[in-house]
Motif scaffolding. Structure first.
Motif, PDB file in Angstrom:
ATOM      1  N   LYS A  30      -9.797  22.184 -26.430  1.00  0.00           N
ATOM      2  CA  LYS A  30     -10.621  21.512 -25.442  1.00  0.00           C
ATOM      3  C   LYS A  30     -12.045  21.327 -25.956  1.00  0.00           C
ATOM      4  N   ASP A  31     -12.754  20.406 -25.332  1.00  0.00           N
ATOM      5  CA  ASP A  31     -14.188  20.186 -25.589  1.00  0.00           C
ATOM      6  C   ASP A  31     -14.488  19.893 -27.047  1.00  0.00           C
ATOM      7  N   ASN A  32     -13.644  19.078 -27.671  1.00  0.00           N
ATOM      8  CA  ASN A  32     -13.937  18.554 -28.997  1.00  0.00           C
ATOM      9  C   ASN A  32     -14.786  17.293 -28.848  1.00  0.00           C
ATOM     10  N   THR A  33     -15.518  16.927 -29.897  1.00  0.00           N
ATOM     11  CA  THR A  33     -16.325  15.705 -29.814  1.00  0.00           C
ATOM     12  C   THR A  33     -16.140  14.829 -31.040  1.00  0.00           C
ATOM     13  N   VAL A  48     -25.833  -1.901 -26.774  1.00  0.00           N
ATOM     14  CA  VAL A  48     -24.432  -1.977 -27.199  1.00  0.00           C
ATOM     15  C   VAL A  48     -23.567  -1.061 -26.329  1.00  0.00           C
ATOM     16  N   LYS A  49     -22.320  -1.446 -26.219  1.00  0.00           N
ATOM     17  CA  LYS A  49     -21.322  -0.646 -25.497  1.00  0.00           C
ATOM     18  C   LYS A  49     -20.265  -0.205 -26.496  1.00  0.00           C
ATOM     19  N   VAL A  50     -19.869   1.066 -26.415  1.00  0.00           N
ATOM     20  CA  VAL A  50     -18.837   1.617 -27.290  1.00  0.00           C
ATOM     21  C   VAL A  50     -17.672   2.077 -26.423  1.00  0.00           C
ATOM     22  N   GLU A  51     -16.453   1.649 -26.761  1.00  0.00           N
ATOM     23  CA  GLU A  51     -15.267   1.991 -25.979  1.00  0.00           C
ATOM     24  C   GLU A  51     -14.178   2.573 -26.872  1.00  0.00           C
ATOM     25  N   VAL A  52     -13.436   3.520 -26.302  1.00  0.00           N
ATOM     26  CA  VAL A  52     -12.201   3.984 -26.925  1.00  0.00           C
ATOM     27  C   VAL A  52     -11.073   3.137 -26.351  1.00  0.00           C
ATOM     28  N   ARG A  53     -10.309   2.483 -27.206  1.00  0.00           N
ATOM     29  CA  ARG A  53      -9.257   1.596 -26.733  1.00  0.00           C
ATOM     30  C   ARG A  53      -7.871   2.223 -26.923  1.00  0.00           C
ATOM     31  N   ASN A  54      -7.121   2.278 -25.824  1.00  0.00           N
ATOM     32  CA  ASN A  54      -5.714   2.693 -25.838  1.00  0.00           C
ATOM     33  C   ASN A  54      -5.459   3.999 -26.609  1.00  0.00           C
ATOM     34  N   PRO A  55      -6.154   5.078 -26.250  1.00  0.00           N
ATOM     35  CA  PRO A  55      -5.887   6.358 -26.936  1.00  0.00           C
ATOM     36  C   PRO A  55      -4.491   6.856 -26.571  1.00  0.00           C
ATOM     37  N   SER A  60      -7.093  13.421 -24.077  1.00  0.00           N
ATOM     38  CA  SER A  60      -7.749  13.227 -22.783  1.00  0.00           C
ATOM     39  C   SER A  60      -9.255  13.187 -22.987  1.00  0.00           C
ATOM     40  N   PHE A  61      -9.839  11.995 -22.817  1.00  0.00           N
ATOM     41  CA  PHE A  61     -11.286  11.824 -22.972  1.00  0.00           C
ATOM     42  C   PHE A  61     -11.984  12.015 -21.633  1.00  0.00           C
ATOM     43  N   GLU A  62     -13.125  12.696 -21.644  1.00  0.00           N
ATOM     44  CA  GLU A  62     -13.933  12.796 -20.429  1.00  0.00           C
ATOM     45  C   GLU A  62     -14.382  11.416 -19.983  1.00  0.00           C
ATOM     46  N   SER A  63     -14.704  10.559 -20.939  1.00  0.00           N
ATOM     47  CA  SER A  63     -15.030   9.168 -20.667  1.00  0.00           C
ATOM     48  C   SER A  63     -14.662   8.351 -21.897  1.00  0.00           C
ATOM     49  N   LYS A  77     -28.766   5.386 -33.251  1.00  0.00           N
ATOM     50  CA  LYS A  77     -28.526   6.298 -32.138  1.00  0.00           C
ATOM     51  C   LYS A  77     -27.065   6.722 -32.127  1.00  0.00           C
ATOM     52  N   THR A  78     -26.851   7.920 -31.595  1.00  0.00           N
ATOM     53  CA  THR A  78     -25.505   8.495 -31.602  1.00  0.00           C
ATOM     54  C   THR A  78     -24.990   8.646 -30.179  1.00  0.00           C
ATOM     55  N   THR A  79     -23.728   8.320 -29.997  1.00  0.00           N
ATOM     56  CA  THR A  79     -23.054   8.581 -28.733  1.00  0.00           C
ATOM     57  C   THR A  79     -21.847   9.466 -28.998  1.00  0.00           C
ATOM     58  N   SER A  80     -21.557  10.354 -28.069  1.00  0.00           N
ATOM     59  CA  SER A  80     -20.486  11.333 -28.270  1.00  0.00           C
ATOM     60  C   SER A  80     -19.370  11.123 -27.258  1.00  0.00           C
ATOM     61  N   PHE A  81     -18.142  11.302 -27.732  1.00  0.00           N
ATOM     62  CA  PHE A  81     -16.960  11.250 -26.881  1.00  0.00           C
ATOM     63  C   PHE A  81     -16.309  12.626 -26.894  1.00  0.00           C
ATOM     64  N   VAL A  82     -16.215  13.229 -25.720  1.00  0.00           N
ATOM     65  CA  VAL A  82     -15.652  14.578 -25.586  1.00  0.00           C
ATOM     66  C   VAL A  82     -14.196  14.455 -25.158  1.00  0.00           C
ATOM     67  N   PHE A  83     -13.320  15.229 -25.795  1.00  0.00           N
ATOM     68  CA  PHE A  83     -11.895  15.089 -25.495  1.00  0.00           C
ATOM     69  C   PHE A  83     -11.156  16.410 -25.665  1.00  0.00           C
ATOM     70  N   SER A  84      -9.986  16.468 -25.043  1.00  0.00           N
ATOM     71  CA  SER A  84      -9.084  17.611 -25.172  1.00  0.00           C
ATOM     72  C   SER A  84      -7.744  17.126 -25.708  1.00  0.00           C
ATOM     73  N   ILE A  85      -6.987  18.057 -26.296  1.00  0.00           N
ATOM     74  CA  ILE A  85      -5.702  17.732 -26.908  1.00  0.00           C
ATOM     75  C   ILE A  85      -4.609  18.503 -26.194  1.00  0.00           C
ATOM     76  N   ASP A  86      -3.637  17.789 -25.666  1.00  0.00           N
ATOM     77  CA  ASP A  86      -2.540  18.413 -24.938  1.00  0.00           C
ATOM     78  C   ASP A  86      -1.644  19.210 -25.894  1.00  0.00           C
ATOM     79  N   LYS A  87      -1.092  20.316 -25.389  1.00  0.00           N
ATOM     80  CA  LYS A  87      -0.216  21.145 -26.215  1.00  0.00           C
ATOM     81  C   LYS A  87       1.065  20.426 -26.617  1.00  0.00           C
ATOM     82  N   ASN A  88       1.419  19.354 -25.903  1.00  0.00           N
ATOM     83  CA  ASN A  88       2.614  18.586 -26.239  1.00  0.00           C
ATOM     84  C   ASN A  88       2.364  17.512 -27.289  1.00  0.00           C
TER      85      ASN A  88
END
Length: 212
Positions: A30-33, A48-55, A60-63, A77-88
């Motif tokens: 959890k809480d990886n970036t 600018v807008k930065v998007e994650v497409r079709n992960p 699971s991304f927080e946003s 400038k830096t933007t961060s994406f925080v995410f978790s990885i399911d055990k499956n």
């Protein structure tokens, strides 16, 4: 929080950029970036807008969207994406993550990053759930490496009642269900036999109770 990837994206680059490295993601974490740094090489200030497409569904991304405002000429400038990885999540399988950067006049740039989920750090056979149960329960386990697995159920006399798994199984998290409708109430043993990443034999067993 663990920063896994940092990438600089100049706005003057067009088309699809594919990273050569494969970034390894920690199993069931959890809480990886992922940090994406955007550099403005244009001659004017931009937004600018930065998007994650079709992960993949096991990420699971927080946003999945972020905006960078007032990016001056020559600024980064830096933007961060925080995410978790399911055990499956599938272990050891390469997967592309796609980031789309939208700039002025709806110009877009695409960045693809190759990731792979690391195997679990340790073998584990979990207690079945529910327990006690009637009539169905789930037995879970995780493997540190691909190996042959035997998962069988015995009564207290040592007689084999059910074979749930008997064959080659991939590293990662696994679940099996047992329907005990055909057996009597009582205590049963489930035993898992496999090998660890060093090739050593592993034999683990736990008890469970059928109550009717």
């Amino acid at each position: 929080m663990k920063t896994l990837i940092t990438v600089v994206l100049p706005l003057t680059l067009a088309g699809s950029l594919t990273a050569q490295s494969v970034y390894e993601l920690p199993f069931a974490s959890k809480d990886n970036t992922i940090d994406l740094a955007v550099e403005n090489t244009a001659s004017v200030e931009v937004k600018v807008k930065v998007e994650v497409r079709n992960p993949p569904d096991w990420l699971s991304f927080e946003s999945t969207e972020a905006t960078i405002d007032n990016l001056a000429k020559g600024e980064e400038k830096t933007t961060s994406f925080v995410f978790s990885i399911d055990k499956n999540a599938p272990v050891g399988k390469e997967q592309k993550l796609t980031f789309v950067i939208t700039g002025p006049n709806n110009q877009t740039w695409t960045k693809q990053i190759t990731v792979s989920v690391a195997p679990p750090e340790r073998f584990e056979l979990f207690q079945n759930y529910p327990n006690p149960f009637n009539p169905v329960t789930t037995i879970s386990y995780q493997l540190t490496t691909n190996s042959k697995v035997s998962l069988k159920i015995y009564n207290l006399l040592g007689q084999e009642v059910k074979v749930l798994v008997d064959g080659q199984t991939e590293a990662g998290y696994h679940q099996e269900t047992w329907d005990a409708s055909a057996v009597a109430s009582g205590t049963y043993v489930y035993r898992l036999v496999t090998k660890d990443h060093t090739g050593e034999d592993i034999v683990v067993q736990k008890r469970m109770a059928v109550i009717k």
